[in-house]
Design an enzyme around this catalytic site. Structure first.
Site, short mmCIF file in Angstrom:
data_model
loop_
_atom_site.label_atom_id
_atom_site.label_comp_id
_atom_site.label_asym_id
_atom_site.label_seq_id
_atom_site.Cartn_x
_atom_site.Cartn_y
_atom_site.Cartn_z
N GLU A 94 -7.20 30.62 -32.35
CA GLU A 94 -6.28 30.25 -33.41
C GLU A 94 -5.84 31.47 -34.23
O GLU A 94 -6.59 32.46 -34.34
CB GLU A 94 -6.97 29.24 -34.35
N ASP A 153 -10.92 26.58 -21.93
CA ASP A 153 -11.52 26.02 -23.14
C ASP A 153 -11.93 24.56 -22.94
O ASP A 153 -11.58 23.93 -21.92
CB ASP A 153 -10.56 26.14 -24.33
N ASN A 203 1.55 27.10 -32.77
CA ASN A 203 1.25 28.18 -33.72
C ASN A 203 0.91 29.49 -33.01
O ASN A 203 0.45 30.44 -33.63
CB ASN A 203 0.11 27.77 -34.67
N HIS A 234 -1.36 29.85 -30.57
CA HIS A 234 -2.72 30.02 -30.04
C HIS A 234 -2.71 30.02 -28.52
O HIS A 234 -1.85 29.41 -27.89
CB HIS A 234 -3.70 28.97 -30.61
C1 GLP Z 1 -4.12 22.97 -26.34
C2 GLP Z 1 -4.82 23.93 -25.38
C3 GLP Z 1 -3.98 25.14 -25.06
C4 GLP Z 1 -2.56 24.70 -24.73
C5 GLP Z 1 -1.96 23.99 -25.92
C6 GLP Z 1 -0.51 23.59 -25.72
O1 GLP Z 1 -4.33 23.25 -27.67
N1 GLP Z 1 -6.09 24.38 -25.85
O2 GLP Z 1 -4.57 25.85 -23.99
O3 GLP Z 1 -1.79 25.81 -24.38
O4 GLP Z 1 -2.73 22.83 -26.14
O5 GLP Z 1 -0.41 22.34 -25.13
P1 GLP Z 1 0.92 21.72 -24.58
O6 GLP Z 1 1.17 22.38 -23.28
O7 GLP Z 1 0.61 20.26 -24.42
O8 GLP Z 1 1.99 21.98 -25.57
#
Ligand code: GLP
Length: 241
Positions: free
Chosen positions: A143, A67, A136, A138
């Site tokens: 989402e 993404d 959440n 995702h």
């Molecule tokens: C973002 C990314 C996700 C990732 C999430 C969690 O929203 N789009 O791909 O898994 O963050 O991030 P973190 O690993 O910093 O908790």
């Protein structure tokens, strides 16, 4: 689903690195689906170390990221393109022309999404998809919702996701409101999936991964249907403290 609980974040990162190393040993020209966020950083450090020690070769690899924020410039320090260059690509021998991240500046994010899926198809699908997980539930930026999109698409970020990611920006107002994300089909058709969940803020979601239900309100739960999925978490995520 294979489920591995590690004592520490470092151990979880090392276990994840073993899966990547095995993948590249078996298929040096693998298509690797990559993720951003703070969770994969330890794994990326392990991969860089393995490369520097001479044990890991990325010269034949293609990478395709999940993404990207929209709109955002690739030079913006919080863009996922910048993140990948800084935290992995520039330290290993991957060909930069074979690293793909959705274009956060595409004139038409819808057209960019369509060509992203065409690219995945042309590459023959993803061999190993790495995923982090939002608080959440995702994955990528898919989402929670009554219905999830299969294709790469433009997603409106939820308030909770923008809040969770605000720590990386000056203020929440600077967090982009949209993102281009691979959809559920791009993710679920990967031959192998590795989901990493670390830290006590991931406890609820790790709990949801352990029963036999799936719900689009916690998109990661759909991964339970995948025939070759591994969840690695640390003790903090497992126990919630
Ligand atoms: C973002 C990314 C996700 C990732 C999430 C969690 O929203 N789009 O791909 O898994 O963050 O991030 P973190 O690993 O910093 O908790």
């Amino acid at each position: 689903m294979k489920f591995l609980v590690c004592n520490t974040y470092e151990e979880a990162s090392q276990e994840a690195a073993k899966i990547f190393e095995e993948q590249l040993r078996t298929k040096p020209s693998s298509v690797l689906g990559l993720a951003t966020g703070s969770t994969p950083l330890g794994l990326y450090r392990e991969l860089i170390r393995a490369y520097q020690l001479g044990g890991l070769d990325f010269s034949a690899v293609t990478t395709i990221n999940l993404d990207e924020y929209y709109p955002i410039a690739p030079t913006h320090e919080q863009s996922y393109r910048y993140f990948m260059n800084e935290n992995l690509f520039k330290h290993i021998n991957v060909d930069p022309a074979k690293t793909f991240v959705p274009d956060g500046q595409a004139a038409s994010p819808e057209d960019e999404s369509v060509s992203y899926d065409e690219r995945i198809k042309r590459l023959g699908g993803i061999d190993l998809q790495l995923l982090g997980i939002g608080e959440n539930g995702h994955i990528g930026f898919n989402e929670p919702s009554d219905a999830l999109r299969m294709d790469t698409h433009v997603e409106v970020l939820t308030e909770s996701t923008r809040k969770a990611n605000a720590r990386f920006f000056q203020s929440i107002d600077e967090v982009p409101t949209h993102a281009i994300t691979m959809g559920m089909a791009g993710i679920m058709t990967a031959k192998k999936i590795l989901l990493l969940a670390c830290g006590k803020n991931k406890h609820e979601v790790v709990k949801a991964m352990q029963d036999k239900t799936v719900t689009t309100q916690i998109p990661a739960t759909l991964l339970k249907c995948h025939p070759d999925m591994t969840l690695i978490c640390d003790r903090a995520a497992f126990e919630g403290r």
